[in-house]
Design a protein around this motif. Structure first.
Motif, short mmCIF file in Angstrom:
data_model
loop_
_atom_site.label_atom_id
_atom_site.label_comp_id
_atom_site.label_asym_id
_atom_site.label_seq_id
_atom_site.Cartn_x
_atom_site.Cartn_y
_atom_site.Cartn_z
N THR A 456 104.49 95.26 -16.49
CA THR A 456 105.17 96.59 -15.69
C THR A 456 104.65 97.80 -16.16
OG1 THR A 456 107.04 95.31 -15.18
CG2 THR A 456 107.31 97.48 -14.86
N CYS A 458 104.86 101.68 -15.85
CA CYS A 458 105.84 102.69 -15.46
C CYS A 458 105.07 104.16 -15.72
CB CYS A 458 107.03 102.77 -16.12
SG CYS A 458 108.01 101.41 -16.38
N SER A 469 107.09 102.88 -10.51
CA SER A 469 106.66 101.52 -11.49
C SER A 469 106.11 100.84 -10.62
CB SER A 469 108.01 101.29 -12.24
OG SER A 469 108.74 100.66 -11.04
N SER A 471 105.65 96.79 -10.85
CA SER A 471 106.19 95.44 -11.27
C SER A 471 105.31 94.09 -11.35
CB SER A 471 107.77 95.27 -11.32
OG SER A 471 108.56 96.60 -11.67
N VAL A 501 111.85 89.11 -20.66
CA VAL A 501 111.38 90.21 -20.83
C VAL A 501 111.28 90.87 -22.24
CG1 VAL A 501 111.69 92.53 -19.67
CG2 VAL A 501 112.10 90.47 -18.42
N LYS A 503 112.10 93.39 -25.51
CA LYS A 503 113.11 94.02 -26.07
C LYS A 503 112.65 94.82 -27.03
CE LYS A 503 116.53 90.41 -25.24
NZ LYS A 503 117.79 89.49 -25.96
N THR A 514 116.87 94.81 -23.60
CA THR A 514 115.95 94.34 -22.73
C THR A 514 115.35 95.90 -21.96
OG1 THR A 514 116.89 92.35 -22.43
CG2 THR A 514 115.39 92.97 -20.74
N THR A 516 113.60 97.73 -19.11
CA THR A 516 113.68 98.04 -17.81
C THR A 516 112.97 99.44 -17.50
OG1 THR A 516 115.78 99.23 -17.48
CG2 THR A 516 115.91 97.06 -17.72
N THR A 517 112.60 99.44 -16.19
CA THR A 517 112.01 100.68 -15.56
C THR A 517 113.00 101.90 -15.84
OG1 THR A 517 112.83 99.92 -13.40
CG2 THR A 517 110.54 99.20 -14.07
N ASP A 518 114.20 101.67 -16.00
CA ASP A 518 114.96 102.76 -15.80
C ASP A 518 115.53 103.28 -17.24
OD1 ASP A 518 115.96 102.58 -13.14
OD2 ASP A 518 117.26 101.07 -13.51
N ASN A 519 115.19 102.28 -18.31
CA ASN A 519 115.48 102.92 -19.66
C ASN A 519 114.32 102.76 -20.76
OD1 ASN A 519 114.81 100.14 -20.71
ND2 ASN A 519 116.65 99.57 -20.81
#
Length: 778
Positions: A456, A458, A469, A471, A501, A503, A514, A516-519
């Protein structure tokens, strides 16, 4: 009809059917040991200008004869670069040929998929052979960069030249060595990189891939030159008495993953490719054996990709029921062991063949793997062993292994420098892209190689600082569109084939979360890579081939494929639609007949001075007129653009759709031409020309112009292509035909009823007739 006689007829028909089917089955069995399949050289190679035929000096040699510097010969099959035939070391691409003395330069070009994203998804490498007074010189190029050169002083004209690929023990990802043997001397030239696959796939088209191609430049005063092609990946190219190539090499198995652990309970899936030098469609069948300690034989069962999962293997040890899953072996607990076998067939090498050189090839998946390979012992008298792969639960996610970007010795710091170097001279534009370099050492996983991890990307751009992003991307598809000047930032994370995924722990925290595209932007321990673009690119039309200038359409079907490969970001784009009345032109100017293909022969460069649609149409008409009538005495630009004495215009502009005017008052509305969404409705069959004019943002006086000629018909042409169905189903056709004949025979016997009279009836009738004749005589 007598019932016994009926029954006898049916039995006879059945016997005939059985005999016929037996004969057909015999035919089918016989084909397994039939002579090897043969191939015409022109079906294996595609030529442009050159000649592909038997050598004039030796009819057994296949020769490519070049008469012009533009001549080429291309191999039109998928080509294996690396594979295994045994558990021993891998095999690599090799080929052998010989040249006559009429070349000033001979080139061999390779095209393969690239490891990282590139403009056309491929990487090009080339070998250039140059004869000289001191011998034969060879230089290796990756793109335009020389990777090594050598001169073979002992080379004599017509000596065999052999090219081989290989891999160094410390090879980087996608790196192959290239060596050349000329005469008796063999030398390693250097290494080529960024090769994304262990096979080179053949893909036709302007932006396709040609695995292997040959071209030449002739020596001064020579009218032709000959390359005698002799062998490719162990397949001989000697010609038989019919001038064909006889198949002598079985298919091979290629795959790109060499680091893999099968996941317990996960569907088995692995991207592999069966490749054959001659057969376009070799087949592979997968079978597997799941090991248990008490097995005395490795029995293989069908493995249907997409459905088979490996679970606990139960077995009995005496009277005690156990599972392999509970055992600890080779230092591993909770594992299964599976042997996976591939059977490879082509038109010559078949599963039921008995002749050794006609048998299908078999290979084990374990031969290809770097790790997790075990020899599992069978409980037979000889304690024979089977190569197996480990199958275990996979709950481990990929890890980031690149280090801190601020540490000069880390992989992340080196990667940041590589990003900066590659973007140093880059300019922004609408169709410009930055292709991410290889980051093979950035992530590690217990079960999935870096080529098969899913990434992914970003990123933040000058116009979108909140972040976007992409993915579930493969390594060779990761790129960033660079359309404006400013700062670009990007981060990456990965997932493995089992869906785990990545971490990561934030600095100062004990628990990993984990990603993510948000964090991800909150995780400073994962590096952010940056680069600056400070200049806009001057616009230009990238593609100017005949195929890019032409297309087809259907009457009354909306046409929306109006696009031009503009590199850079235009300040302004303008489009115009014209109808070319080809039929009328050919009637009026029969001497200068035009075909639809001729309308796409005008290059974009001839429209370069046009800064409006009208001027682009004028430049196009002028170029077409010069092409037809260089003297300008009969055909001029006005011939196409002005109304003639009959009130007809050959190249007629179509007005933009106007919904404020009734269609009957504005005939052009029927075409529904809408420049804003670049679409129109072909209201009549014929030829349409769409012109595009683009203004450069750096200089409003600078423009580029192009066009697309669209041939519209009233029905869709379907080209079925060359079919090998009959050849592949010959026995079935024979059996079906025989069965049809037998069916007709049975119907005849059942429904065409003979006389019901018996022999006794006939005898009685004859006796009665005899009495009647006696009475008559009296």
């Amino acid at each position: 009809m007598n019932k016994k006689l009926k029954r006898l007829n049916i039995l006879l028909a059945g016997a005939v059917c059985a005999a016929a089917i037996g004969t057909g089955a015999g035919l089918a069995m016989k084909t397994s040991d039939a002579s090897a399949e043969t191939y015409a050289p022109t079906s294996v190679f595609t030529k442009s200008g050159a000649t592909i035929a038997a050598s004039e000096s030796d009819a057994q040699n296949l020769a490519f004869t070049f008469t012009k510097d533009t001549d080429t010969v291309s191999y039109n099959r998928t080509l294996a670069w690396k594979w295994h035939e045994t558990a021993a070391a891998a095999e690599y691409l090799s080929f052998r040929f010989a040249l006559d003395g009429n070349f000033s330069e001979f080139s061999v070009t390779f095209e393969t998929a690239s490891l990282t994203a590139t403009e056309h998804g491929k990487i090009t490498n080339k070998l250039v052979f140059t004869p000289g007074t001191s011998g034969l010189s060879v230089e290796l190029f990756q793109g335009d960069v020389s990777k090594g050169a050598e001169t073979f002083s002992s080379y004599a004209v017509s000596d065999d030249i052999q090219v081989k690929l290989g891999e160094a023990a410390d090879a980087a990802a996608g790196e192959f060595t290239v060596s050349v043997k000329a005469g008796d001397t063999e030398t390693a030239l250097g290494a080529i990189g960024n090769v994304g696959s262990n096979y080179a796939e053949y893909v036709s088209g302007d932006n396709g891939k040609t695995p292997l191609a040959f071209s030449a430049k002739l020596s001064e005063g020579k009218t032709s030159a000959e390359c005698r092609f002799k062998e490719l990946n162990k397949q001989s190219f000697a010609l038989n008495g019919d001038g064909k190539i006889q198949d002598n090499a079985a298919p091979v198995l290629t795959l790109n993953d060499d680091e893999m652990t099968l996941a317990l309970g996960e569907t088995f899936s692995l991207e592999t490719k069966a490749v054959d030098v001659l057969d376009k469609n070799p087949k592979s069948t997968i079978t597997y054996y799941q090991w248990a300690p008490v097995d005395t034989e490795a029995k293989y069962a069908d493995l249907t990709s997409g459905t088979t999962r490996f679970y606990d293997k139960t077995y009995k040890d005496g009277e005690v029921e156990k599972t392999v899953y509970e055992q600890t072996r080779n230092g591993r607990t909770h594992t299964e062991y599976v042997s996976i076998k591939y059977t490879l067939t082509d038109s010559t090498h078949t599963k039921d063949a008995t002749e050794e050189d006609k048998k299908a090839a078999e290979c084990m998946l374990a031969w290809y793997m770097k790790q997790n390979v075990y020899e599992m012992e069978l409980a037979d008298e000889s304690a024979s062993k089977v190569l197996c792969l480990v199958v275990e639960e996979d709950k481990t996610a990929p890890e980031y292994t690149g280090g801190d970007v601020s540490d000069p010795g880390s992989y992340a710091a080196k990667y940041q420098q590589e990003v900066a170097d590659e973007t140093a001279d880059m300019k922004a534009g609408e169709s410009e892209s930055f292709y991410l370099p290889s980051f093979e050492k950035m992530f590690a996983d217990n079960s999935t190689g870096y080529k098969s991890l899913k990434y992914t990307l970003c990123y933040k751009t000058p116009s979108n600082t909140s972040g976007s992003s992409s993915s579930n991307q493969s390594m060779n598809s990761l790129k960033l569109t660079v359309s404006s000047v400013g700062t670009y930032r990007f981060k990456l994370f990965a997932a493995d084939k089992a869906g785990n995924v990545m971490k990561s722990k934030k600095p100062g925290e004990t628990e990993a979360e984990t990603i993510t595209t948000d964090n991800i932007w909150e995780h400073d321990e994962l590096p952010t890579f940056t680069f600056e673009i400070d200049t806009l690119k001057t616009i230009y039309l990238e593609s100017d081939t005949a195929s890019s200038r032409s297309d087809t359409g259907l009457i009354d079907v909306k046409y929306t494929d109006i696009s031009f490969s503009v590199k850079g970001t235009p300040e302004r784009s303008e489009y115009g639609l014209y109808f070319f009345d080809l039929e009328y032109f050919n009637q009026k100017y029969a001497r200068y007949r035009l075909a639809a293909d001729d309308l796409s022969e005008i290059t974009f460069s001839l429209l370069s001075s046009a800064d409006t649609i009208e001027k682009a149409a004028e430049a196009y008409a002028e170029a077409l007129a010069v092409k037809l009538d260089a003297s300008g005495t009969t055909i001029t630009a006005d011939t196409f653009l002005k109304k003639d004495s009959d009130g007809r215009t050959v190249l007629r502009e179509i007005g933009e759709y106007n919904d404020q005017v009734k269609d009957e008052n504005y005939p052009d509305n029927r075409y529904q031409w809408k420049p804003s969404d670049k679409s129109f409705l072909p209201a009549e069959r014929g030829n349409y020309i769409v012109f595009g004019v683009f203004t450069d943002p750096l200089s409003l006086a600078a423009t580029v112009a192009g066009y697309k000629a669209i041939d519209v018909s009233d029905k869709e042409d379907i080209n079925p292509g060359e079919s090998e169905w009959l050849k592949n189903n010959l026995v079935s056709v024979i059996l079906f035909s025989i069965a049809g004949v037998m069916l007709i025979l049975i119907i005849v016997l059942l429904f065409i009823k003979p006389s019901d009279e018996t022999l006794e009836d006939v005898g009685a009738e004859d006796a009665t007739k005899g009495k009647k004749r006696t009475k008559a005589k009296r």
